[in-house]
Design a protein around this motif. Structure first.
Motif, PDB file in Angstrom:
ATOM      1  N   PRO A 100      -7.269  -7.953  11.892  1.00 57.21           N
ATOM      2  CA  PRO A 100      -6.243  -9.100  11.217  1.00 57.21           C
ATOM      3  C   PRO A 100      -6.866  -9.733  10.058  1.00 57.21           C
ATOM      4  CG  PRO A 100      -6.922  -9.177  13.761  1.00 57.21           C
ATOM      5  CD  PRO A 100      -7.747  -8.164  13.074  1.00 57.21           C
ATOM      6  N   GLY A 101      -6.000 -10.022   9.014  1.00 58.56           N
ATOM      7  CA  GLY A 101      -6.255 -10.763   7.968  1.00 58.56           C
ATOM      8  C   GLY A 101      -6.868  -9.627   6.765  1.00 58.56           C
ATOM      9  N   GLN A 102      -7.030  -8.317   6.980  1.00 61.90           N
ATOM     10  CA  GLN A 102      -7.503  -7.683   6.136  1.00 61.90           C
ATOM     11  C   GLN A 102      -6.381  -7.109   4.978  1.00 61.90           C
ATOM     12  OE1 GLN A 102      -9.055  -4.052   8.013  1.00 61.90           O
ATOM     13  NE2 GLN A 102     -10.443  -3.758   6.594  1.00 61.90           N
ATOM     14  N   GLN A 103      -6.619  -6.766   3.873  1.00 59.58           N
ATOM     15  CA  GLN A 103      -5.654  -6.490   2.741  1.00 59.58           C
ATOM     16  C   GLN A 103      -5.624  -5.043   2.696  1.00 59.58           C
ATOM     17  OE1 GLN A 103      -6.461  -8.394  -0.973  1.00 59.58           O
ATOM     18  NE2 GLN A 103      -5.105  -6.854  -1.922  1.00 59.58           N
ATOM     19  N   ASP A 104      -4.498  -4.566   2.264  1.00 60.42           N
ATOM     20  CA  ASP A 104      -4.474  -3.190   2.079  1.00 60.42           C
ATOM     21  C   ASP A 104      -3.181  -2.918   0.958  1.00 60.42           C
ATOM     22  OD1 ASP A 104      -5.220  -0.187   2.734  1.00 60.42           O
ATOM     23  OD2 ASP A 104      -3.098  -0.226   2.803  1.00 60.42           O
ATOM     24  N   ASP A 105      -3.832  -2.171   0.007  1.00 57.30           N
ATOM     25  CA  ASP A 105      -2.759  -1.906  -1.346  1.00 57.30           C
ATOM     26  C   ASP A 105      -1.904  -0.787  -1.253  1.00 57.30           C
ATOM     27  OD1 ASP A 105      -3.192  -4.730  -2.263  1.00 57.30           O
ATOM     28  OD2 ASP A 105      -5.324  -3.883  -3.222  1.00 57.30           O
ATOM     29  N   PHE A 106      -2.227   0.053  -0.328  1.00 58.81           N
ATOM     30  CA  PHE A 106      -1.743   1.316  -0.298  1.00 58.81           C
ATOM     31  C   PHE A 106      -0.207   1.332  -0.265  1.00 58.81           C
ATOM     32  CE2 PHE A 106       0.004   5.371   1.384  1.00 58.81           C
ATOM     33  CZ  PHE A 106      -0.535   6.345   0.300  1.00 58.81           C
ATOM     34  N   PRO A 107       0.709   0.602   0.454  1.00 58.48           N
ATOM     35  CA  PRO A 107       2.012   0.744   0.529  1.00 58.48           C
ATOM     36  C   PRO A 107       2.818   0.683  -0.877  1.00 58.48           C
ATOM     37  CG  PRO A 107       1.027  -0.473   2.374  1.00 58.48           C
ATOM     38  CD  PRO A 107       0.293  -0.301   1.373  1.00 58.48           C
ATOM     39  N   ALA A 108       2.324  -0.376  -1.680  1.00 59.90           N
ATOM     40  CA  ALA A 108       2.895  -0.655  -3.196  1.00 59.90           C
ATOM     41  C   ALA A 108       2.511   0.670  -3.886  1.00 59.90           C
ATOM     42  CB  ALA A 108       2.368  -1.853  -3.796  1.00 59.90           C
ATOM     43  N   LEU A 109       1.226   0.971  -3.862  1.00 59.56           N
ATOM     44  CA  LEU A 109       0.827   2.397  -4.789  1.00 59.56           C
ATOM     45  C   LEU A 109       1.696   3.442  -4.075  1.00 59.56           C
ATOM     46  CD1 LEU A 109      -1.044   3.783  -6.648  1.00 59.56           C
ATOM     47  CD2 LEU A 109      -2.584   4.042  -4.779  1.00 59.56           C
TER      48      LEU A 109
END
Ligand code: FMN
Length: 240
Positions: A100-109
């Protein structure tokens, strides 16, 4: 024009009237619109798998993109993406959810890479103990999502760049590991083009974060950029 007339003659000789001929012809695929597709603009993206932003891998990829752009500045757009700027959780490739609260930038990439205008992707990694960095591997593993989305990277041209602190410090194995992942995505893997024409760009960082003296390595980088661009333009001129 001549072939259409010949086909009409053939169908008429076979006893078919004008209406039947038209019905059969309506089932034929439309001729490819060559003039439009030949002029299509393409994007080539380079991805740096170094955790250090703006260092030697980014420098090599910048040279690679410049060489790609030079092939046809009107039609080719380029972009450098540095994974150092992103949060990428490799474990998610195996279906393990984020905390919970962890960021992940893969979808936009992923959305950016899957865009139909992207015709070429160059992936660069520093050599870490003979292979790619964990950041680069995490990114490649996460790309399983694109494979599961009807092979969204299929037929995009792929090239690889490896930068090591030793002239032969594992660059070739690093290239092969990146290329293996590309092949699993049905990408079209190319090496550095002529005159070097081997398996990709192999670069030497002289230990002071400087690749400018590596004449041979920079040659492979430029030849790779040019080759990716040439094949990407060819692919853009044909149906997916
Ligand atoms: C953990 C680690 C392992 C490394 N292992 C190798 C290696 O096996 N072979 C090599 O040639 N260089 C090795 N290097 C050096 C880097 O590949 C080299 O400095 C590279 O230029 C770093 O890329 P960057 O400037 O984009 O961060 C290693 C560096 C680190 C931090």
């Amino acid at each position: 024009m001549a072939s259409k007339a010949n086909r009409r003659k053939f169908l008429q000789a076979a006893g078919m009237g004008v209406a039947a001929t038209a019905a059969i012809q309506s089932t034929l695929p439309a001729a490819p619109a060559e003039s439009t597709s030949a002029a299509r603009r393409v994007k080539i993206i380079a991805i740096s798998g170094s955790p250090r932003k703006g260092k030697t891998t980014a420098a090599a990829l910048t040279v690679c993109l410049e060489a790609a752009k030079a092939v046809d500045p009107e039609r080719i757009e380029t972009e450098l993406i540095e994974l150092a700027d992103m949060k990428l959780n490799g474990n998610m490739a195996a279906g393990i959810p984020l905390e919970p609260g962890q960021q992940d930038d893969f979808p936009a990439l992923a959305a950016k890479l899957a865009a139909p205008t992207v015709a070429g992707i160059v992936i660069g990694s520093p050599v870490y103990f003979g292979c790619m960095t964990s950041l680069c591997k995490a990114f490649l593993d996460r790309c399983i999502a694109l494979r599961m989305r009807k092979f969204a990277l299929a037929n995009k041209v792929g090239g690889a760049v490896a930068v090591g602190a030793v002239r032969n410090g594992g660059q070739e194995l690093t290239l092969q590991a990146i290329q293996a992942a590309m092949m699993c995505q049905e990408m079209i893997v190319v090496g550095d083009g002529r005159p070097t024409a081997h398996t990709g760009a192999t670069v030497w960082n002289n230990g002071k974060d400087d690749i400018s003296k590596d004449e041979f390595g920079l040659g492979t980088v430029k030849n790779l950029g040019r080759r990716v661009a040439e094949v990407a333009l060819k692919m853009a001129g044909s149906a997916k």
